[in-house]
Design an enzyme around this catalytic site. Structure first.
Site, PDB file in Angstrom:
ATOM      1  N   ASN A   1      10.161   2.937 -34.371  1.00 30.49           N
ATOM      2  CA  ASN A   1      10.330   1.483 -34.311  1.00 30.49           C
ATOM      3  C   ASN A   1      10.680   0.941 -35.690  1.00 30.49           C
ATOM      4  O   ASN A   1      10.218   1.455 -36.722  1.00 30.49           O
ATOM      5  CB  ASN A   1       9.114   0.775 -33.705  1.00 30.49           C
ATOM      6  CG  ASN A   1       7.791   1.129 -34.329  1.00 30.49           C
ATOM      7  OD1 ASN A   1       7.602   2.200 -34.864  1.00 30.49           O
ATOM      8  ND2 ASN A   1       6.855   0.198 -34.265  1.00 30.49           N
TER       9      ASN A   1
ATOM     10  N   GLU B   1      10.723  -2.714 -37.438  1.00 37.17           N
ATOM     11  CA  GLU B   1      10.368  -4.130 -37.292  1.00 37.17           C
ATOM     12  C   GLU B   1      11.138  -5.000 -38.281  1.00 37.17           C
ATOM     13  O   GLU B   1      11.852  -4.501 -39.158  1.00 37.17           O
ATOM     14  CB  GLU B   1       8.850  -4.289 -37.462  1.00 37.17           C
ATOM     15  CG  GLU B   1       8.100  -3.532 -36.366  1.00 37.17           C
ATOM     16  CD  GLU B   1       6.608  -3.800 -36.347  1.00 37.17           C
ATOM     17  OE1 GLU B   1       6.055  -4.343 -37.331  1.00 37.17           O
ATOM     18  OE2 GLU B   1       5.986  -3.447 -35.324  1.00 37.17           O
TER      19      GLU B   1
ATOM     20  N   CYS C   1      12.619  -0.915 -30.784  1.00 36.87           N
ATOM     21  CA  CYS C   1      11.624   0.104 -30.415  1.00 36.87           C
ATOM     22  C   CYS C   1      12.135   1.512 -30.726  1.00 36.87           C
ATOM     23  O   CYS C   1      13.351   1.748 -30.794  1.00 36.87           O
ATOM     24  CB  CYS C   1      11.316   0.031 -28.927  1.00 36.87           C
ATOM     25  SG  CYS C   1      10.401  -1.421 -28.415  1.00 36.87           S
TER      26      CYS C   1
ATOM     27  N   GLU D   1      12.217   4.146 -28.821  1.00 36.81           N
ATOM     28  CA  GLU D   1      13.019   4.739 -27.737  1.00 36.81           C
ATOM     29  C   GLU D   1      14.470   4.278 -27.827  1.00 36.81           C
ATOM     30  O   GLU D   1      15.412   5.058 -27.664  1.00 36.81           O
ATOM     31  CB  GLU D   1      12.452   4.327 -26.371  1.00 36.81           C
ATOM     32  CG  GLU D   1      11.026   4.755 -26.133  1.00 36.81           C
ATOM     33  CD  GLU D   1       9.996   3.734 -26.609  1.00 36.81           C
ATOM     34  OE1 GLU D   1      10.204   3.097 -27.662  1.00 36.81           O
ATOM     35  OE2 GLU D   1       8.974   3.583 -25.929  1.00 36.81           O
TER      36      GLU D   1
ATOM     37  N   CYS E   1       8.174   0.177 -23.332  1.00 36.18           N
ATOM     38  CA  CYS E   1       8.229  -1.229 -22.905  1.00 36.18           C
ATOM     39  C   CYS E   1       9.316  -1.414 -21.845  1.00 36.18           C
ATOM     40  O   CYS E   1      10.155  -0.528 -21.610  1.00 36.18           O
ATOM     41  CB  CYS E   1       8.465  -2.144 -24.107  1.00 36.18           C
ATOM     42  SG  CYS E   1      10.203  -2.248 -24.619  1.00 36.18           S
TER      43      CYS E   1
ATOM     44  N   CYS F   1      12.973  -0.992 -22.999  1.00 31.17           N
ATOM     45  CA  CYS F   1      13.334   0.426 -23.204  1.00 31.17           C
ATOM     46  C   CYS F   1      13.501   1.153 -21.876  1.00 31.17           C
ATOM     47  O   CYS F   1      14.368   2.020 -21.740  1.00 31.17           O
ATOM     48  CB  CYS F   1      12.295   1.118 -24.078  1.00 31.17           C
ATOM     49  SG  CYS F   1      12.395   0.565 -25.795  1.00 31.17           S
TER      50      CYS F   1
HETATM   51  N1  THU Z   1       7.138  -0.402 -29.611  1.00 30.60           N
HETATM   52  C1  THU Z   1       7.970   0.679 -29.495  1.00 30.60           C
HETATM   53  O1  THU Z   1       8.583   1.144 -30.472  1.00 30.60           O
HETATM   54  N2  THU Z   1       8.119   1.231 -28.266  1.00 30.60           N
HETATM   55  C2  THU Z   1       7.499   0.781 -27.144  1.00 30.60           C
HETATM   56  O2  THU Z   1       7.846   1.180 -26.052  1.00 30.60           O
HETATM   57  C3  THU Z   1       6.399  -0.175 -27.261  1.00 30.60           C
HETATM   58  C4  THU Z   1       6.442  -0.997 -28.508  1.00 30.60           C
HETATM   59  C5  THU Z   1       6.976  -1.010 -30.940  1.00 30.60           C
HETATM   60  C6  THU Z   1       7.658  -2.326 -31.088  1.00 30.60           C
HETATM   61  C7  THU Z   1       6.837  -2.960 -32.197  1.00 30.60           C
HETATM   62  O3  THU Z   1       7.371  -2.543 -33.455  1.00 30.60           O
HETATM   63  C8  THU Z   1       5.460  -2.353 -32.048  1.00 30.60           C
HETATM   64  O4  THU Z   1       5.622  -1.222 -31.221  1.00 30.60           O
HETATM   65  C9  THU Z   1       4.434  -3.297 -31.431  1.00 30.60           C
HETATM   66  O5  THU Z   1       4.905  -3.839 -30.253  1.00 30.60           O
END
Ligand code: THU
Length: 134
Positions: free
Chosen positions: A42, A44, A53, A55, A90, A93
């Site tokens: 991920n 941010e 994310c 994925e 999520c 994704c």
């Molecule tokens: N996140 C992912 O990278 N993948 C997911 O499927 C769930 C959430 C990340 C996004 C964000 O940077 C952090 O987790 C909190 O939501």
């Protein structure tokens, strides 16, 4: 490549996570039908919504390098240094994965110590996809 090996690569990919705002660090390892593995973490952003994310990072890396068919993805996540027991992909994704992943695609979810294999139908039933646009 075994599910356990793919999990271990996801754990390594998680090391690269850029998550200064949530502290939740995610790693993904996406196995292409060619046998190549594409990793993702991920990423941010101070403006929050541009966050990508793990994925989707892996899928976009793969597609941008010419691979569009995949066999499996392993996903691990957790706060800080801790890998949690289970990190579900999520909804966004799931939608992105469903664009490129068919019925035999396997999602390896859980922790490196204990994980399970799921299908897209398990995690994303009643989805909207390219077949709906025919
Ligand atoms: N996140 C992912 O990278 N993948 C997911 O499927 C769930 C959430 C990340 C996004 C964000 O940077 C952090 O987790 C909190 O939501």
């Amino acid at each position: 490549m075994t599910s356990g090996e793919l999990m271990a690569i996801a754990v390594q990919a998680r090391e690269m996570a850029y998550a200064p705002y949530s502290g939740f660090r995610v790693g993904a390892a996406l196995l292409g039908k060619s046998g190549k593995v594409y990793t993702g973490c991920n990423v941010e952003n101070a403006s929050y919504s541009p966050t990508n994310c793990a994925e989707r990072t892996a899928v976009f890396k793969a597609v941008s390098e010419g691979e569009r068919e995949f066999s499996a993805i392993a996903i691990v996540g957790g706060m800080g240094d801790q890998i949690s027991d289970f990190c579900a992909p999520c909804g966004v994704c799931r939608q992105v994965l469903s664009e490129f992943c068919d019925k035999d695609f396997v999602l390896v979810l859980g922790s490196p110590a204990e994980y399970k294999e799921y299908s897209m139908a398990d995690v994303f039933p009643f989805s909207f996809g390219k077949a709906d646009l025919k």
